[in-house]
Design a protein around this motif. Structure first.
Motif, mmCIF file in Angstrom:
data_model
loop_
_atom_site.group_PDB
_atom_site.id
_atom_site.type_symbol
_atom_site.label_atom_id
_atom_site.label_comp_id
_atom_site.label_asym_id
_atom_site.label_seq_id
_atom_site.Cartn_x
_atom_site.Cartn_y
_atom_site.Cartn_z
ATOM 1 N N MET A 1 1.067 -0.950 -0.039
ATOM 2 C CA MET A 1 -0.286 0.211 0.108
ATOM 3 C C MET A 1 0.729 1.314 0.080
ATOM 4 N N PRO A 2 0.551 1.809 -0.736
ATOM 5 C CA PRO A 2 1.370 3.174 -1.122
ATOM 6 C C PRO A 2 0.977 4.345 0.157
ATOM 7 N N ASP A 3 1.958 5.121 0.730
ATOM 8 C CA ASP A 3 2.515 5.794 1.762
ATOM 9 C C ASP A 3 0.906 7.317 1.223
ATOM 10 N N ARG A 4 0.145 7.222 2.159
ATOM 11 C CA ARG A 4 -0.625 8.683 1.492
ATOM 12 C C ARG A 4 0.041 9.628 1.410
ATOM 13 N N ASP A 5 0.809 9.731 1.956
ATOM 14 C CA ASP A 5 1.835 11.351 2.693
ATOM 15 C C ASP A 5 2.968 11.479 1.375
ATOM 16 N N GLN A 6 2.908 10.866 0.689
ATOM 17 C CA GLN A 6 3.798 11.181 -1.010
ATOM 18 C C GLN A 6 2.693 11.767 -1.495
ATOM 19 N N THR A 7 1.426 11.809 -1.915
ATOM 20 C CA THR A 7 0.276 11.726 -2.594
ATOM 21 C C THR A 7 0.457 13.414 -2.486
ATOM 22 N N GLY A 8 -0.114 13.681 -1.747
ATOM 23 C CA GLY A 8 0.312 15.175 -1.828
ATOM 24 C C GLY A 8 1.285 16.260 -1.006
ATOM 25 N N ALA A 9 0.576 17.458 -0.365
ATOM 26 C CA ALA A 9 1.749 17.968 -0.190
ATOM 27 C C ALA A 9 2.934 17.795 1.174
ATOM 28 N N PRO A 10 3.976 18.517 0.979
ATOM 29 C CA PRO A 10 4.847 18.369 2.131
ATOM 30 C C PRO A 10 4.109 19.608 2.966
ATOM 31 N N VAL A 11 5.371 18.714 4.337
ATOM 32 C CA VAL A 11 4.311 20.338 5.556
ATOM 33 C C VAL A 11 5.250 20.107 6.066
ATOM 34 N N VAL A 12 5.638 21.823 6.103
ATOM 35 C CA VAL A 12 6.299 23.073 6.997
ATOM 36 C C VAL A 12 6.011 22.480 8.531
ATOM 37 N N ALA A 13 5.950 22.322 9.504
ATOM 38 C CA ALA A 13 5.985 22.188 10.947
ATOM 39 C C ALA A 13 6.698 23.520 11.860
ATOM 40 N N VAL A 14 6.258 24.702 12.333
ATOM 41 C CA VAL A 14 6.966 25.824 12.307
ATOM 42 C C VAL A 14 6.366 25.944 14.711
ATOM 43 N N LEU A 15 7.399 25.804 15.078
ATOM 44 C CA LEU A 15 7.410 25.384 16.337
ATOM 45 C C LEU A 15 7.657 27.190 17.190
ATOM 46 N N ARG A 16 7.300 28.677 17.698
ATOM 47 C CA ARG A 16 8.124 29.594 17.600
ATOM 48 C C ARG A 16 8.077 29.473 19.440
ATOM 49 N N PHE A 17 8.874 29.624 19.936
ATOM 50 C CA PHE A 17 9.318 29.441 21.417
ATOM 51 C C PHE A 17 9.858 30.958 21.895
ATOM 52 N N GLU A 18 9.280 31.591 23.098
ATOM 53 C CA GLU A 18 9.864 32.365 24.011
ATOM 54 C C GLU A 18 10.596 32.584 24.881
ATOM 55 N N VAL A 19 11.949 32.068 24.883
ATOM 56 C CA VAL A 19 12.923 31.321 26.474
ATOM 57 C C VAL A 19 13.715 32.468 26.898
ATOM 58 N N PRO A 20 13.003 32.592 28.453
ATOM 59 C CA PRO A 20 13.987 33.608 29.315
ATOM 60 C C PRO A 20 15.100 33.150 29.095
ATOM 61 N N GLU A 21 16.523 34.453 28.954
ATOM 62 C CA GLU A 21 17.971 34.066 28.408
ATOM 63 C C GLU A 21 17.785 33.088 30.400
ATOM 64 N N PRO A 22 18.034 32.994 31.398
ATOM 65 C CA PRO A 22 18.772 32.097 32.377
ATOM 66 C C PRO A 22 18.928 30.229 31.352
ATOM 67 N N ALA A 23 17.336 30.470 30.758
ATOM 68 C CA ALA A 23 16.809 28.723 30.273
ATOM 69 C C ALA A 23 17.059 28.499 29.168
ATOM 70 N N GLN A 24 18.143 29.850 28.066
ATOM 71 C CA GLN A 24 18.302 29.248 27.293
ATOM 72 C C GLN A 24 19.506 28.069 26.366
ATOM 73 N N VAL A 25 20.716 27.593 27.608
ATOM 74 C CA VAL A 25 21.337 26.998 27.270
ATOM 75 C C VAL A 25 20.858 26.106 27.619
ATOM 76 N N ASP A 26 20.368 25.328 27.950
ATOM 77 C CA ASP A 26 19.376 24.056 28.200
ATOM 78 C C ASP A 26 18.444 24.378 27.669
ATOM 79 N N PHE A 27 17.385 24.728 26.641
ATOM 80 C CA PHE A 27 16.754 24.997 25.762
ATOM 81 C C PHE A 27 17.488 24.127 24.695
ATOM 82 N N ALA A 28 18.895 24.958 24.046
ATOM 83 C CA ALA A 28 18.657 24.325 23.482
ATOM 84 C C ALA A 28 19.792 23.259 23.212
ATOM 85 N N ALA A 29 19.890 22.692 24.802
ATOM 86 C CA ALA A 29 19.898 21.192 23.967
ATOM 87 C C ALA A 29 18.863 20.154 24.287
#
Length: 132
Positions: A1-29
């Motif tokens: 059975m073909p993968d239905r995802d291959q027949t339509g448009a690709p998807v770009v998912a975008v998540l935006r975050f607002e990360v306070p300075e003290p948490a940025q190093v841990d957030f990056a990791a």
């Protein structure tokens, strides 16, 4: 059975975050672990984690998927939920999944894609029709 995802448009998912300075190093990791978990999912194409050049608290996670089904399945995977959920405390509430209907590569190759959304996607909901 073909993968239905291959027949339509690709998807770009975008998540935006607002990360306070003290948490940025841990957030990056933690973001790197999220990208690794997402990369192990079927239909994954690419991921980028970045921080705004002129606003260091603004972060972005951009992923590309074979289609909407691949993106939705990836979000429900246990490994992804374990890694992504802690970061959602800093997520901004905004639309995050976009169908790629037309694209062009750096080498000049252009492609158009048909939509993978159902014709009634804007008005239907599980269990019946949406009420506006």
């Amino acid at each position: 059975m073909p993968d239905r995802d291959q027949t339509g448009a690709p998807v770009v998912a975008v998540l935006r975050f607002e990360v306070p300075e003290p948490a940025q190093v841990d957030f990056a990791a933690a973001g790197e672990r999220v990208v690794a978990a997402l990369a192990g999912q079927r239909g994954f194409r690419s991921a980028r984690l970045g921080r705004a050049v002129d606003e260091p608290v603004a972060w972005l996670l951009v992923t590309e998927w074979a289609g909407p089904g691949a993106w939705r399945r990836a979000l429900s995977a246990f490994a992804v939920r374990c890694e992504l959920t802690p970061l959602l405390a800093w997520a901004q509430d905004a639309p995050g999944a976009f169908e790629v209907l037309h694209e062009r590569e750096a080498d000049g190759a252009a492609r158009s894609h048909g939509s993978a959304l159902a014709p009634d996607a804007a008005v239907a909901a599980p269990g019946g029709r949406r009420e506006d």
